[in-house]
Design a protein around this motif. Structure first.
Motif, mmCIF file in Angstrom:
data_model
loop_
_atom_site.group_PDB
_atom_site.id
_atom_site.type_symbol
_atom_site.label_atom_id
_atom_site.label_comp_id
_atom_site.label_asym_id
_atom_site.label_seq_id
_atom_site.Cartn_x
_atom_site.Cartn_y
_atom_site.Cartn_z
ATOM 1 N N PRO A 49 0.941 -1.468 -0.181
ATOM 2 C CA PRO A 49 -0.424 0.010 -0.140
ATOM 3 C C PRO A 49 0.596 1.422 -0.008
ATOM 4 O O PRO A 49 0.427 2.078 -1.298
ATOM 5 C CB PRO A 49 -0.793 -0.222 1.571
ATOM 6 C CG PRO A 49 -1.144 -2.208 1.794
ATOM 7 C CD PRO A 49 0.502 -2.480 0.773
ATOM 8 N N THR A 50 2.117 1.269 0.803
ATOM 9 C CA THR A 50 2.715 2.507 0.932
ATOM 10 C C THR A 50 3.565 2.756 -0.658
ATOM 11 O O THR A 50 3.549 4.134 -1.128
ATOM 12 C CB THR A 50 3.832 2.294 1.781
ATOM 13 O OG1 THR A 50 3.471 2.416 3.036
ATOM 14 C CG2 THR A 50 4.948 3.522 1.899
ATOM 15 N N LEU A 52 2.194 2.230 -3.668
ATOM 16 C CA LEU A 52 0.789 1.934 -4.688
ATOM 17 C C LEU A 52 0.644 3.286 -4.279
ATOM 18 O O LEU A 52 0.328 4.162 -5.397
ATOM 19 C CB LEU A 52 0.111 1.079 -4.227
ATOM 20 C CG LEU A 52 0.596 0.027 -4.873
ATOM 21 C CD1 LEU A 52 -0.918 -1.216 -4.319
ATOM 22 C CD2 LEU A 52 0.742 -0.274 -6.100
ATOM 23 N N SER A 53 0.888 3.971 -2.986
ATOM 24 C CA SER A 53 0.506 5.282 -2.591
ATOM 25 C C SER A 53 1.184 5.924 -4.035
ATOM 26 O O SER A 53 0.588 7.106 -4.364
ATOM 27 C CB SER A 53 0.321 5.228 -1.174
ATOM 28 O OG SER A 53 -0.322 6.934 -1.075
ATOM 29 N N ASN A 54 2.325 5.626 -3.546
ATOM 30 C CA ASN A 54 2.936 7.084 -3.692
ATOM 31 C C ASN A 54 3.731 6.592 -5.082
ATOM 32 O O ASN A 54 3.861 7.745 -5.979
ATOM 33 C CB ASN A 54 5.042 6.065 -3.541
ATOM 34 C CG ASN A 54 5.394 6.674 -1.229
ATOM 35 O OD1 ASN A 54 5.077 7.180 -1.495
ATOM 36 N ND2 ASN A 54 6.187 6.297 -0.830
ATOM 37 N N LEU A 55 3.434 6.245 -5.991
ATOM 38 C CA LEU A 55 3.497 5.300 -7.123
ATOM 39 C C LEU A 55 2.376 6.846 -8.087
ATOM 40 O O LEU A 55 2.610 7.274 -8.424
ATOM 41 C CB LEU A 55 2.640 4.328 -7.529
ATOM 42 C CG LEU A 55 2.764 3.688 -9.380
ATOM 43 C CD1 LEU A 55 3.873 4.194 -10.353
ATOM 44 C CD2 LEU A 55 2.179 2.148 -9.362
ATOM 45 N N PHE A 56 1.356 6.845 -7.050
ATOM 46 C CA PHE A 56 -0.147 7.393 -7.437
ATOM 47 C C PHE A 56 -0.240 8.787 -7.720
ATOM 48 O O PHE A 56 -0.306 9.947 -8.511
ATOM 49 C CB PHE A 56 -1.630 6.252 -7.165
ATOM 50 C CG PHE A 56 -2.081 5.486 -7.930
ATOM 51 C CD1 PHE A 56 -2.207 5.445 -9.006
ATOM 52 C CD2 PHE A 56 -2.360 4.152 -6.906
ATOM 53 C CE1 PHE A 56 -3.142 3.595 -9.459
ATOM 54 C CE2 PHE A 56 -2.516 3.354 -7.158
ATOM 55 C CZ PHE A 56 -2.884 2.888 -8.803
ATOM 56 N N VAL A 229 -7.023 -0.379 -0.420
ATOM 57 C CA VAL A 229 -5.649 0.097 -0.348
ATOM 58 C C VAL A 229 -5.227 1.185 -0.251
ATOM 59 O O VAL A 229 -3.811 0.877 1.187
ATOM 60 C CB VAL A 229 -4.761 -0.955 -1.677
ATOM 61 C CG1 VAL A 229 -3.184 -0.640 -1.945
ATOM 62 C CG2 VAL A 229 -5.824 -2.076 -2.197
ATOM 63 N N MET A 230 -5.593 2.075 -1.031
ATOM 64 C CA MET A 230 -5.188 3.751 -0.271
ATOM 65 C C MET A 230 -5.774 4.143 1.113
ATOM 66 O O MET A 230 -4.700 4.303 1.544
ATOM 67 C CB MET A 230 -6.256 4.530 -1.652
ATOM 68 C CG MET A 230 -5.646 4.081 -2.473
ATOM 69 S SD MET A 230 -3.192 4.853 -2.982
ATOM 70 C CE MET A 230 -3.617 2.900 -3.339
ATOM 71 N N ASN A 231 -6.845 3.430 1.512
ATOM 72 C CA ASN A 231 -6.654 3.714 2.867
ATOM 73 C C ASN A 231 -6.086 3.200 3.680
ATOM 74 O O ASN A 231 -5.795 3.417 4.954
ATOM 75 C CB ASN A 231 -8.687 3.444 2.765
ATOM 76 C CG ASN A 231 -9.799 4.684 2.735
ATOM 77 O OD1 ASN A 231 -9.115 5.510 2.011
ATOM 78 N ND2 ASN A 231 -10.488 4.319 2.191
ATOM 79 N N SER A 232 -5.681 1.676 3.812
ATOM 80 C CA SER A 232 -4.643 0.837 4.651
ATOM 81 C C SER A 232 -3.449 2.173 4.774
ATOM 82 O O SER A 232 -3.244 1.242 5.927
ATOM 83 C CB SER A 232 -4.555 -0.047 3.788
ATOM 84 O OG SER A 232 -3.166 -0.626 2.366
ATOM 85 N N LYS A 234 -2.509 6.089 3.909
ATOM 86 C CA LYS A 234 -2.591 7.272 4.151
ATOM 87 C C LYS A 234 -4.121 7.448 3.342
ATOM 88 O O LYS A 234 -4.792 8.918 4.250
ATOM 89 C CB LYS A 234 -1.613 8.427 4.510
ATOM 90 C CG LYS A 234 -0.477 8.250 4.524
ATOM 91 C CD LYS A 234 0.431 8.745 4.674
ATOM 92 C CE LYS A 234 2.087 9.301 5.319
ATOM 93 N NZ LYS A 234 2.700 9.760 5.345
ATOM 94 N N GLY A 235 -5.026 6.849 2.935
ATOM 95 C CA GLY A 235 -5.859 7.483 2.264
ATOM 96 C C GLY A 235 -5.576 7.757 0.664
ATOM 97 O O GLY A 235 -4.404 7.665 0.380
#
Length: 390
Positions: A49-50, A52-56, A229-232, A234-235
């Motif tokens: 999740p970390t 993927l969040s950075n990727l988006f 996944v994003m909420n797991s 930071k959002g």
């Protein structure tokens, strides 16, 4: 007496029609999945999740630029200045915020207005003075970078105020994320059902209701899974929310407005567009205004994410935006391309950058891989067009 035999063309079955799709689009999605699977096997953190969040978050700037670039390329032009414009607008925004203590909202308004003004000037020269877009925007690329160096004294401008920094660094809360997810699911369902009812109204074949429900279930699972996944972590990153909103707006513009249809007509056949009464000059001018306005929005996102305006900000971003469009199916000769395809192309580019960075690969490999993919995408486009003509 000779017997003549007629060759009856084989019609696709109704089942094939139900699952008819754009092969180019699904090939891109398949390539994206393959990239994700490869990097997840090579590095265990890629699908976390970390990361993927950075990727988006990281691909948001390229995606916003690609949305505007699609319009320009579809209209039969090119814009090489958007990368330098990102640097210039980001520098101006940072100077107003840091050196002159402007609040976030006036800074945002000024930055977006600057992008629109630059787009108007470039578009006017291209449309009304018939100077090739390649030359105008190449000159703009050099001018904007030079102005950035001159106005900032070639120094980094930082740090930004919390309000401005929030544009690039904040995340939605869990509740807001789920609201966005449910809204996206409902929107997808409404659009699918409207398309189905429209086909029924005009007498076209319609897929069984079970197939439509299956499409909605798969789409809903993807949307709600993404939110989970994003909420797991930071959002949902605010910049990616901006990408989604802009993509929906410009998808509607290109598909459902007279302006959008006219832009495709201009890129597909300028002579026919002129004979049909389309004001080509005005449409081209507006295309560049929109493209450079989006570049200004991308500049705000990048500057806020970095919490600073740097002299190298936006460098080569125009190439990433063009590559995202081409990978996403936009033809460089104009007339065809989609906003969603460009978003997928930006995600492909971002996934490659992110995965190779996780693998600690040398930066030159990133240039080689992205360049090779760009050439391959153009080759596929030309090959596909030649097959259609044959």
């Amino acid at each position: 007496m000779s017997l003549k035999t007629e060759t009856v063309p084989v019609q696709p079955s109704r089942v094939q029609n139900w699952f008819k799709f754009d092969a180019r689009a699904y090939t891109m999605i398949g390539a994206l999945i393959a990239i994700w699977v490869l990097f997840s096997l090579l590095h265990e953190r890629f699908l976390s999740p970390t990361n993927l969040s950075n990727l988006f978050l990281q691909m948001s700037v390229t995606a916003i630029l690609a949305i505007g670039m699609v319009l320009v390329i579809v209209a039969g032009h090119i814009d090489l200045s958007v990368g330098s414009l990102v640097g210039l607008v980001g520098g101006v925004a940072a100077m107003l915020n840091v050196w002159y203590d402007w609040p976030a909202i006036p800074v945002v308004i000024a930055a977006v207005a600057l992008g629109a003004i630059v787009g108007f000037i470039q578009g006017w020269i291209i449309a009304y003075k018939a100077v090739p877009a390649f030359i105008v925007t190449l000159g703009g690329m050099l001018i904007f970078r030079g102005v950035l160096f001159g106005t900032t004294g070639s120094v980094t401008v930082a740090p930004l105020s919390p309000g401005l920094k929030a544009i690039g660094q904040h995340y939605t809360s869990d509740i807001i994320g789920w609201i966005f997810g449910i809204a996206g699911l409902l929107l997808a369902a409404v659009l699918l059902l409207r398309k189905r009812s429209s086909r029924i109204r005009y007498g076209f074949d319609v897929e069984p209701l079970a197939v439509s429900l299956l499409r909605m279930v798969v789409t809903g699972a993807l949307i709600l899974g993404f939110v989970a996944v994003m909420n797991s972590y930071k959002g949902i990153p605010v910049p990616f929310v901006m990408v989604v909103v802009l993509a929906l707006i410009f998808t509607f513009i290109t598909r459902n407005t007279t302006f959008g249809r006219q832009v495709y007509a201009i890129g597909g056949n300028p002579e026919a567009a002129k004979l049909s009464g389309i004001n080509i000059k005005r449409r081209v001018l507006l295309v560049f205004v929109l493209c450079n306005t989006l570049a200004a929005i991308a500049a705000l996102v990048l500057t806020a994410r970095l919490n600073a305006a740097t002299m190298s900000a936006g460098q080569n971003y125009e190439l990433d935006a063009i590559a995202a469009c081409v990978i996403g199916g936009t033809s460089l000769i104009g007339g065809s391309g989609t906003i969603m395809g460009a978003i997928i192309g930006a995600l492909v580019m971002g996934s490659l950058d992110n995965g190779m960075s996780l693998m600690n690969m040398e930066s030159f490999w990133q240039y080689i891989v992205k360049g090779g993919i760009l050439v391959l995408a153009v080759y596929v486009d030309i090959y596909t067009r030649n097959r259609k003509k044959a």
